[in-house]
Structure formats: C-alpha cells, structure tokens
Design a protein around this motif. Structure first.
Motif, PDB file in Angstrom:
ATOM      1  N   PRO A  46       0.837  -1.208   0.000  1.00  0.00           N
ATOM      2  CA  PRO A  46       0.000   0.000   0.000  1.00  0.00           C
ATOM      3  C   PRO A  46       0.866   1.250   0.000  1.00  0.00           C
ATOM      4  CG  PRO A  46      -0.714  -1.559   1.696  1.00  0.00           C
ATOM      5  CD  PRO A  46       0.580  -2.084   1.146  1.00  0.00           C
ATOM      6  N   GLN A  47       0.332   2.312  -0.590  1.00  0.00           N
ATOM      7  CA  GLN A  47       1.127   3.532  -0.772  1.00  0.00           C
ATOM      8  C   GLN A  47       1.740   4.051   0.531  1.00  0.00           C
ATOM      9  OE1 GLN A  47       1.594   4.903  -3.963  1.00  0.00           O
ATOM     10  NE2 GLN A  47       3.179   6.083  -2.900  1.00  0.00           N
ATOM     11  N   ALA A  48       0.971   3.984   1.606  1.00  0.00           N
ATOM     12  CA  ALA A  48       1.479   4.548   2.876  1.00  0.00           C
ATOM     13  C   ALA A  48       2.698   3.758   3.356  1.00  0.00           C
ATOM     14  CB  ALA A  48       0.382   4.526   3.931  1.00  0.00           C
ATOM     15  N   GLU A  49       2.632   2.436   3.203  1.00  0.00           N
ATOM     16  CA  GLU A  49       3.776   1.606   3.642  1.00  0.00           C
ATOM     17  C   GLU A  49       4.980   1.835   2.738  1.00  0.00           C
ATOM     18  OE1 GLU A  49       2.903  -2.579   4.448  1.00  0.00           O
ATOM     19  OE2 GLU A  49       0.844  -1.987   4.937  1.00  0.00           O
ATOM     20  N   LEU A  50       4.690   1.998   1.452  1.00  0.00           N
ATOM     21  CA  LEU A  50       5.790   2.265   0.519  1.00  0.00           C
ATOM     22  C   LEU A  50       6.441   3.618   0.846  1.00  0.00           C
ATOM     23  CD1 LEU A  50       7.183   1.051  -1.958  1.00  0.00           C
ATOM     24  CD2 LEU A  50       5.674   2.432  -3.369  1.00  0.00           C
ATOM     25  N   ASP A  51       5.614   4.603   1.134  1.00  0.00           N
ATOM     26  CA  ASP A  51       6.147   5.917   1.513  1.00  0.00           C
ATOM     27  C   ASP A  51       7.037   5.804   2.750  1.00  0.00           C
ATOM     28  OD1 ASP A  51       5.109   7.361  -0.540  1.00  0.00           O
ATOM     29  OD2 ASP A  51       3.282   7.930   0.518  1.00  0.00           O
ATOM     30  N   ASP A  52       6.591   5.004   3.700  1.00  0.00           N
ATOM     31  CA  ASP A  52       7.397   4.803   4.919  1.00  0.00           C
ATOM     32  C   ASP A  52       8.763   4.228   4.568  1.00  0.00           C
ATOM     33  OD1 ASP A  52       5.644   5.743   6.714  1.00  0.00           O
ATOM     34  OD2 ASP A  52       5.004   3.773   7.495  1.00  0.00           O
ATOM     35  N   ALA A  53       8.748   3.213   3.698  1.00  0.00           N
ATOM     36  CA  ALA A  53      10.007   2.549   3.325  1.00  0.00           C
ATOM     37  C   ALA A  53      10.937   3.536   2.621  1.00  0.00           C
ATOM     38  CB  ALA A  53       9.727   1.347   2.431  1.00  0.00           C
ATOM     39  N   VAL A  54      10.377   4.353   1.740  1.00  0.00           N
ATOM     40  CA  VAL A  54      11.206   5.346   1.041  1.00  0.00           C
ATOM     41  C   VAL A  54      11.752   6.361   2.048  1.00  0.00           C
ATOM     42  CG1 VAL A  54      11.187   7.217  -0.661  1.00  0.00           C
ATOM     43  CG2 VAL A  54      10.016   5.058  -1.174  1.00  0.00           C
ATOM     44  N   ASN A  55      10.870   6.825   2.929  1.00  0.00           N
ATOM     45  CA  ASN A  55      11.282   7.875   3.880  1.00  0.00           C
ATOM     46  C   ASN A  55      12.338   7.401   4.865  1.00  0.00           C
ATOM     47  OD1 ASN A  55       9.606   9.632   2.651  1.00  0.00           O
ATOM     48  ND2 ASN A  55       7.915   9.376   4.094  1.00  0.00           N
ATOM     49  N   GLN A  56      12.321   6.114   5.189  1.00  0.00           N
ATOM     50  CA  GLN A  56      13.371   5.587   6.074  1.00  0.00           C
ATOM     51  C   GLN A  56      14.748   5.731   5.449  1.00  0.00           C
ATOM     52  OE1 GLN A  56      13.406   1.723   7.783  1.00  0.00           O
ATOM     53  NE2 GLN A  56      11.213   1.797   8.235  1.00  0.00           N
ATOM     54  N   GLY A  57      14.815   5.624   4.122  1.00  0.00           N
ATOM     55  CA  GLY A  57      16.066   5.876   3.393  1.00  0.00           C
ATOM     56  C   GLY A  57      17.057   4.716   3.365  1.00  0.00           C
ATOM     57  N   ILE A  58      16.829   3.698   4.177  1.00  0.00           N
ATOM     58  CA  ILE A  58      17.830   2.621   4.270  1.00  0.00           C
ATOM     59  C   ILE A  58      17.953   1.868   2.943  1.00  0.00           C
ATOM     60  CG2 ILE A  58      18.448   0.472   5.478  1.00  0.00           C
ATOM     61  CD1 ILE A  58      16.993   1.634   7.922  1.00  0.00           C
ATOM     62  N   ALA A  59      16.857   1.772   2.218  1.00  0.00           N
ATOM     63  CA  ALA A  59      16.871   1.064   0.933  1.00  0.00           C
ATOM     64  C   ALA A  59      17.912   1.632  -0.028  1.00  0.00           C
ATOM     65  CB  ALA A  59      15.486   1.144   0.286  1.00  0.00           C
TER      66      ALA A  59
END
Ligand code: SF4
Length: 419
Positions: A351-364
């Motif tokens: 879901p978009q919100a979870e994807l946004d979280d993953a992007v915002n964490q930056g670790i990827a």
C-alpha cells in the motif's frame, strides 16, 4: 588521491536523459586486446624486483614494488584513510565501517571480467597494484601492520567488519586462509567479524568449510551478473575469462549449507543488460535460499572493457534498490510486484502509505552489504562512491537526509502504484 573521483564519468544515468534502463543489446563489452609477452603475468614487476618498503600508494609513474599476499594486502582508499595510513577526507563520510582487504600479487587477477579495473587485459598498461578498482585506488599495506593497528585500537576501532576479497590466482585459496589466520591471531572475530568475498573458480567445498572453521562469519559469492548470458558475456567465454555460472552457483549452495541462513549471499551488479524483473527474481531466489543480495550500480570503470558504456540510469537503479530492500527485509515477494513489458517495476506490492514509509526511512538507498553493528539492514560495507561519483550518488554510504530523499523521489520516475 581521495574517494572523490574520476575523469571519464558517464552522466547518462542522470534524470532527464532518454535512457530509462541499460538494455542487453547496448551493453556489449569491448574485445580484450593482446598483451605483449613482456607485460604478461607481472613480468615487469618481477624482473625489476623492487623490494617493498611498507605502505605503497598506487603510482603509475614509479616502478611498482614486488608485493605478494599473504604478507601484503591492498585496501580501498576509504579503508586506508580510516585506518590512518594515508591522509584524506571523504565527501560527507567520516570513515568506512568495513576494512576491505584485497589479495595482491605481481601477476594480478588471472580473470578478465569486462567491468572490472583489476582484469587481466590491463597488464599491458598498468601493474596490478596500480589499477583502479570500483573507482578508487587501492594502497598496498603489510598485513601485519594492518592487524597491529586494529588490535591496538581494540574496542575503539571504527571498523564493524573485515572482508577478505579473493581474486583469481593459483595462490588465492591458501592465502585467504593465511590472511584470516593472521587476523584471528590478534583480533577477536566476535568483536570484528570477518566476511569472505570469494572466487569460486578456484574453490572446492572443503575450502568453504575451512574458512568457516577458521572463524569466518559470512561467505559471499561475487556472482556480479544477474543472468547466465550476461555472466558468460562479461566474465566467461565472451572476454576470454575462466568463470562459469554453474561453478559460482555450486559454491554459493555449498556456502548455504556450511555457513547457514543469513550468513551467505551474492554480489550483483545492476544495469549490465538484465531486466529489473530478472535481477529481482534473483534477489528473491537468494532470499528463498536463506541468503542476501548485495547490489552495486553498474559504473563504467576507467580502463575496463565496459568503460565506454553508460552507467545505470538512476531511475532503474532506484527502482531495483527499493524493490530489493522490500524483498530482503520487508517480506514482500517479487510475485506481488508488477512490471511493464520491458520488465521495469511499476508496482512494489505494498500500500502507498507503507511504501512511503520505506522510502522515507532511506535505508533502501544506502550501500548494501554484510551487516555492521548498527542494525541488520545497515551494511558495514559502505564502499563510499564505489559505484558513482559523489555528485550523483547511486549507493548512499550514509543515511540520506531530507534533501537526498527528495532527489531520490525524483529519480524514482515511474509513478509508484498501489499494490
Ligand atoms: S575475478 Fe574479480 S578481481 Fe578478477 S577480474 Fe573478475 S571481478 Fe575483477
């Protein structure tokens, strides 16, 4: 000399260019030329036989001393700066957390991988110890000196991990063992664990087991190519190089058996002609086996057989980085993701919100590799600017800040859709 490099950097990966991915047809390496007899097998260095005198900083204008593992190893500029044996500063990094040690011989690596600055065809123009590798120089240092410094620093050592990088040489297996023994004689491997970046071509299952018995923590295979065809083209028959896909997989599966879950993995270079779906399927395969993938963005290494080719466009790289992180650490499967007709990621299965979280964490978007002491998904091996110039960072060797994340979002050009 610093981690901030180099001339000849291709800019084709910048947003705004037409390229959106490096297609197989366009990523053809040059054919290696013939090496004059007098330059083969390190003959220049062996004939001159200049005795080494401590640390050697690469310099193509002087006679290269005759240095040989296990007495000598090479290390990245970043490691040498962190260890305190050469001066220098790294852009936005205080230090590196991984002490990468590379085996060294006058004969150099006997393989000819097309993307690699250490490849055999370079013996015509540059002695092994003077060759650039993943965009930087690699100073040569007596192994005992390395160990003495790290042992002296003890708990204060900045290093979270040490890694021995093998090359293709008849002595590589025995010398990896010798370097590991020299390390563990003075440094507790539970304090600074050791990874092996292996060279399967010269190895047998017993060699893998021996390294585990001697205290190695993680065993990785530098598969580098994401498909058998790219492997053969870039490091097998296509460039008169000895490697075989099947042999690499044999040793990778031995490592799975011997080192166990989460303790083995493979390096993969993204952007040498595979599709995003192909590389992410390989990432999934490694996770299903219990291992991890460590990704690099293809960069046209100066002097290599692929130095005329474009670096991986940033949008392709960011999509693969993000999707790989979700597969490796967030439990998302490649089958949940969606791809377009060219194999590009169009949906990440979240879901978009979870994807946004993953992007915002930056670790990827940080460098991927064996873990350090901070957390499992943060690599000790940060390889500062090993796959890009600092002006257009591919793998962030530090936590991306707000501005970096804005840039990353712009680089993720294909709109993110809900899973
Ligand atoms: S085996 Fe490793 S070091 Fe040797 S040419 Fe290939 S990638 Fe480079």
């Amino acid at each position: 000399m610093s981690c901030v490099k180099q001339s000849g950097e291709a800019e084709s990966g910048l947003p705004g260019t037409d390229l959106e991915f490096n297609a197989y047809a366009s990523m053809q390496p040059r054919v290696p030329g013939q090496t004059p007899v007098e330059a083969r097998n390190g003959r220049r260095v062996k004939q001159a036989a200049v005795p080494p005198q401590g640390v050697y900083l690469p310099n193509n204008n002087v006679l290269t001393p005759q240095m040989r593992s296990p007495e000598y190893v090479q290390m990245s500029n970043a490691a040498a700066i962190t260890l305190g044996i050469m001066p220098g500063k790294m852009h936005r990094c205080g230090c590196t957390r991984c002490l990468n040690l590379l085996l060294t011989y006058p004969e150099g690596c006997r393989a000819n991988c097309a993307y690699c600055g250490l490849a055999r065809h370079r013996e015509a123009e540059r002695d092994y110890a003077d060759r650039n590798f993943i965009r930087v120089d690699w100073p040569a240092v007596p192994m005992q000196q390395v160990v003495d410094i790290v042992a002296r620093d003890g708990e204060r050592s900045p290093f979270h991990r040490m890694c021995i990088s093998m090359i293709t040489h008849p002595d590589s297996d025995a010398d990896t063992v010798a370097v590991l023994k020299t390390w563990t004689a003075k440094v507790d491997p539970s304090t600074i664990p050791v990874s092996i970046l292996s060279n399967p071509t010269t190895m047998q299952r017993d060699d893998v087991a021996r390294l585990k018995d001697l205290g190695a923590d993680i065993f990785t295979v530098a598969l580098d190519a994401a498909t058998p065809a790219i492997f053969d083209r870039t490091r097998g028959k296509g460039v008169q190089s000895p490697h075989k896909w099947q042999k690499y997989w044999e040793i990778l599966l031995d490592a799975r058996d011997i080192f166990g879950p989460q303790k083995f993995g493979a390096h993969i270079i993204v952007g040498m002609g595979e599709t995003e779906h192909e590389v992410l399927s390989l990432v999934q395969q490694l996770v299903d086996l219990g291992g991890h993938s460590h990704l690099f963005s293809f960069f046209p290494e100066q002097g290599s057989l692929m130095d005329h080719l474009p670096s991986t466009p940033r949008d392709q790289w960011r999509r693969v980085q993000l999707a790989r992180y979700l597969i490796d650490y967030a439990g998302v499967r490649v089958e949940q993701m969606s791809f377009d007709a060219e194999g590009r990621v169009t949906g990440y299965g979240l879901p978009q919100a979870e994807l946004d979280d993953a992007v915002n964490q930056g670790i990827a978007f940080r460098t991927s590799g064996c873990p350090g002491k901070f957390r499992d998904d943060v690599s000790a091996c940060d390889r500062p600017y090993g796959d890009s110039p600092p002006s257009n960072i591919a793998s962030y060797p530090f936590q991306p800040n707000k501005k970096d994340l804005q840039k990353i979002r712009r680089q993720l050009r294909i709109p993110v859709v809900q899973g």
